[in-house]
Enzyme design. Structure first.
Site, PDB file in Angstrom:
ATOM      1  CG  ASP A  69      -2.192   0.797   1.003  1.00 14.37           C
ATOM      2  OD1 ASP A  69      -2.100   2.006   0.719  1.00 14.37           O
ATOM      3  OD2 ASP A  69      -3.275   0.205   1.078  1.00 14.37           O
ATOM      4  CB  CYS A 309     -20.523  -2.597  -2.301  1.00 12.94           C
ATOM      5  SG  CYS A 309     -18.854  -2.960  -1.762  1.00 12.94           S
TER       6      CYS A 309
HETATM    7  C1  UDX Z   1     -22.473  -6.192  -0.548  1.00 11.87           C
HETATM    8  C2  UDX Z   1     -22.713  -7.555  -1.210  1.00 11.87           C
HETATM    9  O1  UDX Z   1     -23.605  -8.324  -0.402  1.00 11.87           O
HETATM   10  C3  UDX Z   1     -21.402  -8.282  -1.377  1.00 11.87           C
HETATM   11  O2  UDX Z   1     -21.610  -9.520  -2.058  1.00 11.87           O
HETATM   12  C4  UDX Z   1     -20.444  -7.401  -2.193  1.00 11.87           C
HETATM   13  O3  UDX Z   1     -19.188  -8.024  -2.317  1.00 11.87           O
HETATM   14  C5  UDX Z   1     -20.283  -6.039  -1.538  1.00 11.87           C
HETATM   15  O4  UDX Z   1     -21.568  -5.437  -1.333  1.00 11.87           O
HETATM   16  P1  UDX Z   1     -21.985  -5.369   1.937  1.00 11.87           P
HETATM   17  O5  UDX Z   1     -21.821  -3.995   1.375  1.00 11.87           O
HETATM   18  O6  UDX Z   1     -21.024  -5.859   2.962  1.00 11.87           O
HETATM   19  O7  UDX Z   1     -21.956  -6.454   0.757  1.00 11.87           O
HETATM   20  O8  UDX Z   1     -23.431  -5.405   2.591  1.00 11.87           O
HETATM   21  P2  UDX Z   1     -24.747  -6.282   2.473  1.00 11.87           P
HETATM   22  O9  UDX Z   1     -24.779  -7.302   3.524  1.00 11.87           O
HETATM   23  O10 UDX Z   1     -24.990  -6.720   1.090  1.00 11.87           O
HETATM   24  O11 UDX Z   1     -25.828  -5.179   2.851  1.00 11.87           O
HETATM   25  C6  UDX Z   1     -25.920  -3.981   2.091  1.00 11.87           C
HETATM   26  C7  UDX Z   1     -26.962  -3.074   2.673  1.00 11.87           C
HETATM   27  O12 UDX Z   1     -28.258  -3.589   2.440  1.00 11.87           O
HETATM   28  C8  UDX Z   1     -26.870  -2.849   4.174  1.00 11.87           C
HETATM   29  O13 UDX Z   1     -27.082  -1.488   4.438  1.00 11.87           O
HETATM   30  C9  UDX Z   1     -27.974  -3.703   4.731  1.00 11.87           C
HETATM   31  O14 UDX Z   1     -28.466  -3.213   5.954  1.00 11.87           O
HETATM   32  C10 UDX Z   1     -29.013  -3.599   3.639  1.00 11.87           C
HETATM   33  N1  UDX Z   1     -29.956  -4.721   3.577  1.00 11.87           N
HETATM   34  C11 UDX Z   1     -29.500  -5.981   3.351  1.00 11.87           C
HETATM   35  C12 UDX Z   1     -31.312  -4.477   3.718  1.00 11.87           C
HETATM   36  O15 UDX Z   1     -31.744  -3.337   3.913  1.00 11.87           O
HETATM   37  N2  UDX Z   1     -32.177  -5.528   3.639  1.00 11.87           N
HETATM   38  C13 UDX Z   1     -31.760  -6.805   3.413  1.00 11.87           C
HETATM   39  O16 UDX Z   1     -32.612  -7.694   3.346  1.00 11.87           O
HETATM   40  C14 UDX Z   1     -30.382  -7.033   3.268  1.00 11.87           C
END
Ligand code: UDX
Length: 490
Positions: A69, A309
């Site tokens: 990094d 993401c």
């Molecule tokens: C996401 C993808 O799941 C992952 O595969 C990718 O590599 C990166 O982006 P992440 O950002 O860690 O992962 O979060 P994730 O668990 O997907 O949740 C994203 C958002 O959606 C959170 O704010 C969560 O609270 C929200 N969420 C998730 C909901 O509001 N309802 C749900 O049913 C699921």
């Protein structure tokens, strides 16, 4: 496209993949690893969330790993055995593998170049400030910095989430910047880490994707994942592998995130319908989820999705589709984004409604109202506040005149940096004491299991908005609270 099940077969010697023929070699037998090591040596460029997690987990799988990094303090921290973010299980694994000598970190690009047989690009691709598109400058930096120092054959593998077409562009960059005659190849292998679950997601992925152009690149990637496959075999699991071309590999990631975001916004749209209709979206989701074609995951209605993401990926995907002349194909993602944004505003509107506050021309007027916000991170078991729905609601509440007191078990430091003018409490108790309204906006265990009787004795008004539908309405109502969930009957 071709996939195989690790449980049943070792990769066949030769198989047809799209228009390319991939030759697989038994790792260690016929594959000549450029450094001469028995297994490829892995360099991870960018030691943020993605790169650090991968580096630690691949060292845990027995590979020799180097993390690179440009950020010297971050490298010093990692070298000292400290993970610069919150991810369950990663700290111990880091210390163990640093101590074992399998895992090192550096700020020297010459060292990284000399070390690696495979160079994984793990840098961020944030949204550009001036458009919806992804900013690829960090990817460019890595390649331009690394390529001139690659004096023997090596494979550069993109892991960052990128617009389709990036791998080809990286190939051109390599051609321009690598020493003459060097045999550098490029591949793309997207990651699917979920924060709070990332160690498991690396060690036990639900699939791996190899976007490759040559037999050698496929064989190197196979050798680099042999540890993952071996672990699966010992646990009697399967790891599906999809070997494909660059464009498909790049698209898998953004398409997956677009699908997940759409699923969340779908159920949140249903929540909007449930409210006036008197239905309960949690029961609706449960009933829908029993249909295996729909499935019950990612159907939790609430304040919507956030994080580093999903929000930026669905925007970058739309921008790229427009560049490709097929913008209409992803127009629905704009709607997915709008539904998601409305969830945040809905909390503020509901707050005004519950507290009987007037709606002025600029929206609800919450001046003088004391609000306890429980949760700042975009999801539990993370300290990440990037595009967090909770913090977005904090901003909106403050703008409406409310006095907001925020508490989060892990995200306080990041939240303070992001929204410095909010008030931060040291505990749930401190946040709730004297509050007219409590909003639970991240479903941390600590909030889900909080005692509504105790909290009721501290609050000035027993009104709670459950922005994640994570509390038990019966318990809270029994303790005298006016409870409102998302998409649930009043
Ligand atoms: C996401 C993808 O799941 C992952 O595969 C990718 O590599 C990166 O982006 P992440 O950002 O860690 O992962 O979060 P994730 O668990 O997907 O949740 C994203 C958002 O959606 C959170 O704010 C969560 O609270 C929200 N969420 C998730 C909901 O509001 N309802 C749900 O049913 C699921």
């Amino acid at each position: 496209m071709w996939g195989y099940s690790q449980r049943f077969v070792d990769p066949p010697k030769r198989t047809k993949v799209s228009s390319v023929t991939i030759q697989y070699m038994t790792p260690g037998a016929t594959l000549a690893v450029p450094s001469g090591a028995a297994r490829p040596r892995l360099a991870f460029h960018g030691t943020g969330y993605l790169g650090a997690t991968y580096a630690v987990c691949f060292a845990e799988l027995g590979y020799e790993v180097l993390g690179y990094d440009v950020d010297a303090p971050k490298i010093a921290k990692l070298t000292g055995g400290n993970v610069p973010f919150h991810e369950p299980g990663l700290d111990e694994m880091l210390r163990k593998n640093v101590a074992a000598g399998r895992l090192r970190f550096t700020t020297s690009i010459e060292e990284a170049a000399a070390f690696g047989d495979i160079h994984f690009v793990c840098v961020g691709t944030p949204q550009r400030p001036d458009s919806m598109a992804a900013d690829l400058s960090h990817v460019e930096d890595v390649v331009v910095r690394l390529a001139p120092h690659l004096h023997r054959k090596a494979l550069i593998v993109g892991k960052s989430t990128v617009p389709v077409g990036t791998a080809e562009w990286v190939e051109q960059l390599v051609r321009r910047h690598a020493p003459d005659g060097s045999e550098i190849e490029v591949a793309w292998s997207p990651e699917f880490l979920q924060e709070g679950h990332a160690v498991e997601d690396v060690l036990r992925p639900n699939r791996v994707i190899f976007g490759v152009r040559s037999e050698w690149a496929g064989a190197m990637l196979y050798a680099a994942h042999k540890g993952v496959f071996d672990l699966a075999t010992t646990e009697d699991r399967e790891v599906p592998v999809v070997v494909t071309n660059f464009a498909t590999a790049e698209l898998v990631k953004v398409a997956a995130n677009a699908f997940l975001a759409t699923k969340i916004s779908f159920i949140n749209a249903m929540a909007e319908i449930c409210e006036p209709a008197g239905a309960d979206v949690t029961q609706l989701a449960r009933a829908l989820g029993y249909d295996a074609r729909i499935g019950n995951r990612f159907l939790r209605a609430g304040v919507g999705f956030g994080g580093g993401c999903l929000p930026k990926d669905i925007r970058a995907f739309q921008a790229r589709a427009q560049e490709l002349g097929v913008g209409e194909a992803l127009r629905f993602l704009h709607e997915v984004d709008l539904i998601n944004q409305r969830r945040r505003q809905w909390v503020v509107q509901l707050a005004a409604e519950l507290l009987g506050r007037p709606f002025g021309p600029a929206g609800p007027d919450l001046s003088g109202v004391k609000v306890a916000v429980l949760g700042a991170t975009f999801k539990p078991n993370s300290d990440d506040v990037r595009d967090s729905p909770a913090l977005s609601v904090v901003r909106k509440l403050s703008r409406s005149g409310a006095e907001v007191s925020v508490f989060d078990p892990e995200g306080m430091e990041n939240a303070r940096r992001e929204v410095p003018d909010a008030t931060y409490a040291r505990s749930v108790v401190e946040a709730v004491t004297g509050a007219d309204l409590v909003c639970v906006l991240t479903e941390w265990e600590e909030f889900r299991t909080a005692d509504p009787v105790v909290l009721g004795g501290l609050a000035a008004g027993k009104v709670v908005i459950d922005g994640r539908n994570c509390l038990d309405p019966v318990l809270w109502r029994r303790a005298g609270w006016e409870y409102r969930g998302m998409g649930r009957p009043a």
